[in-house]
Design an enzyme around this catalytic site. Sequence first.
Site, PDB file in Angstrom:
ATOM      1  N   TYR A  66       0.822  -1.218   0.000  1.00 16.52           N
ATOM      2  CA  TYR A  66       0.000   0.000   0.000  1.00 16.52           C
ATOM      3  C   TYR A  66       0.860   1.273   0.000  1.00 16.52           C
ATOM      4  CZ  TYR A  66      -4.090  -2.917   1.095  1.00 16.52           C
ATOM      5  OH  TYR A  66      -5.096  -3.854   1.066  1.00 16.52           O
ATOM      6  N   LYS A  88       3.029 -15.317   1.674  1.00 15.01           N
ATOM      7  CA  LYS A  88       2.894 -16.022   0.397  1.00 15.01           C
ATOM      8  C   LYS A  88       4.329 -16.300  -0.055  1.00 15.01           C
ATOM      9  CE  LYS A  88       0.274 -17.442  -3.065  1.00 15.01           C
ATOM     10  NZ  LYS A  88      -0.553 -18.643  -2.941  1.00 15.01           N
ATOM     11  N   ASP A  94      -3.553 -17.961   1.117  1.00 10.40           N
ATOM     12  CA  ASP A  94      -4.730 -18.606   0.519  1.00 10.40           C
ATOM     13  C   ASP A  94      -5.263 -19.701   1.439  1.00 10.40           C
ATOM     14  OD1 ASP A  94      -2.242 -19.675  -0.083  1.00 10.40           O
ATOM     15  OD2 ASP A  94      -2.800 -20.447  -2.050  1.00 10.40           O
ATOM     16  N   ASP A 105      -5.523  -6.695   5.772  1.00  7.80           N
ATOM     17  CA  ASP A 105      -6.715  -5.935   5.398  1.00  7.80           C
ATOM     18  C   ASP A 105      -7.844  -6.913   5.050  1.00  7.80           C
ATOM     19  OD1 ASP A 105      -8.429  -3.998   4.505  1.00  7.80           O
ATOM     20  OD2 ASP A 105      -7.203  -3.347   2.812  1.00  7.80           O
ATOM     21  N   ASP A 158     -11.086  -8.556   7.800  1.00  6.26           N
ATOM     22  CA  ASP A 158     -12.510  -8.402   7.472  1.00  6.26           C
ATOM     23  C   ASP A 158     -13.198  -9.762   7.453  1.00  6.26           C
ATOM     24  OD1 ASP A 158     -12.355  -5.687   7.259  1.00  6.26           O
ATOM     25  OD2 ASP A 158     -13.397  -5.592   5.316  1.00  6.26           O
TER      26      ASP A 158
END
Length: 365
Positions: A146, A197, A229, A253, A257
């Site tokens: 980001y 990852k 994943d 992020d 959620d």
Amino acid sequence: MQIMKTEFNIAVFPGDGIGPEVVAEAIKILKIIESKLGLKITLNEAPVGGAGYEATGHPLPDATLDIAKKADGVLLGAVGGPKWETIDFSLRPERALLGLRSSLGLYANLRPARIFPALVDASTLKREVVEGLDLLVVRELTGGIYFGEPRGVGTNDKGERHGFNTLVYSEPEIKRIAKIAFDVARKRNSKVCSVDKANVLEATGFWREVVTGLHSQYSDIELSHMYVDNCAMQLVRNPKQFDVILTTNMFGDILSDEASMLTGSIGMLPSASLGEKYAMYEPIHGSAPDIAGKELANPLATILSVGMLFKYSLEKEEPNVWIEKAVEKVLGQGVRTADLMSDGMKQVGTKEMGDLVAAELEKMN
Ligand code: NAD
């Protein structure tokens, strides 16, 4: 002998939409704890977001940031709303959040996802999957893709338009967030799962290497690693396997959620954003303009954020436990705000929910 601090300054930024409604209830709770513990807490309120823009022409007025920097902790409601959707991007209410995070150096975002027994059936997952769930996502908040440079939209060597971002993490950035995860795990069930990852992204392979290196100083903590994943899948398959999930900005992020939805309503989830010097506490939800001013907002996420403020910024552990117990008691009485309503429950408004939690808290000693 260490002298316990008893006087504190808290910055209160109600913001927009339901922000002021839920913050008002959270302040009721804060004041009860202040008097229970014999503390002196000075509250300094200031406009932020759309309210900041209306007051000064900027969503994060200098005076507001100044108050944040002088405080022992910041309590924020929420920002944003349709009124400000057409103004210049740099002046949108949501920019205040990024401004606060970067100006205060808030690099660690802590989001607990805990299911209250009375709300087990409010989750979209089966009772046996979520009953007893209590996990914490520790998300890196000021680095990663980001913020990485170079970034942008341009033209490549073949003359084609392209968009690009950079995923970069330095060793100190990884170490400081991993340290937070290990330290909080010590106060919980002593398990950290670092999510990356590493099979595809070198930057997160490096993340894994640094986290593993730091773990040598935390032999009492069980460390595991998981690809993102798989973690996304495990969160809905068997979320109770997790205690603390440590992860990068973007993975955090998304995963936080996903984790939050295991617990029933967005109106239930508090958060803490911590840095070396400053800290900010807020519900994870937004300003909910669709229900603002209608006494429909659930104040519990903000009330629970006050518990986190006492725990992490004022170094007082009991209030967080008291608040969680009081919330559990009230929900156990079959009382619900509109977002949590189901058959046989009694619906109450924002203020009444705050009053009920306050009454339970008053009874505790
Ligand atoms: P939102 O979280 O405000 O609302 C999503 C849905 O959840 C809405 O239906 C809302 O009514 C409901 N909801 C949210 N909080 C609730 C509560 N406490 N009690 C009961 N119901 C609740 O997200 P959105 O609709 O995508 O965004 C609305 C505005 O909030 C936008 O301007 C957005 O940019 C902003 N926003 C701010 C923050 C923040 O301040 N941290 C976070 C997310 C969104």
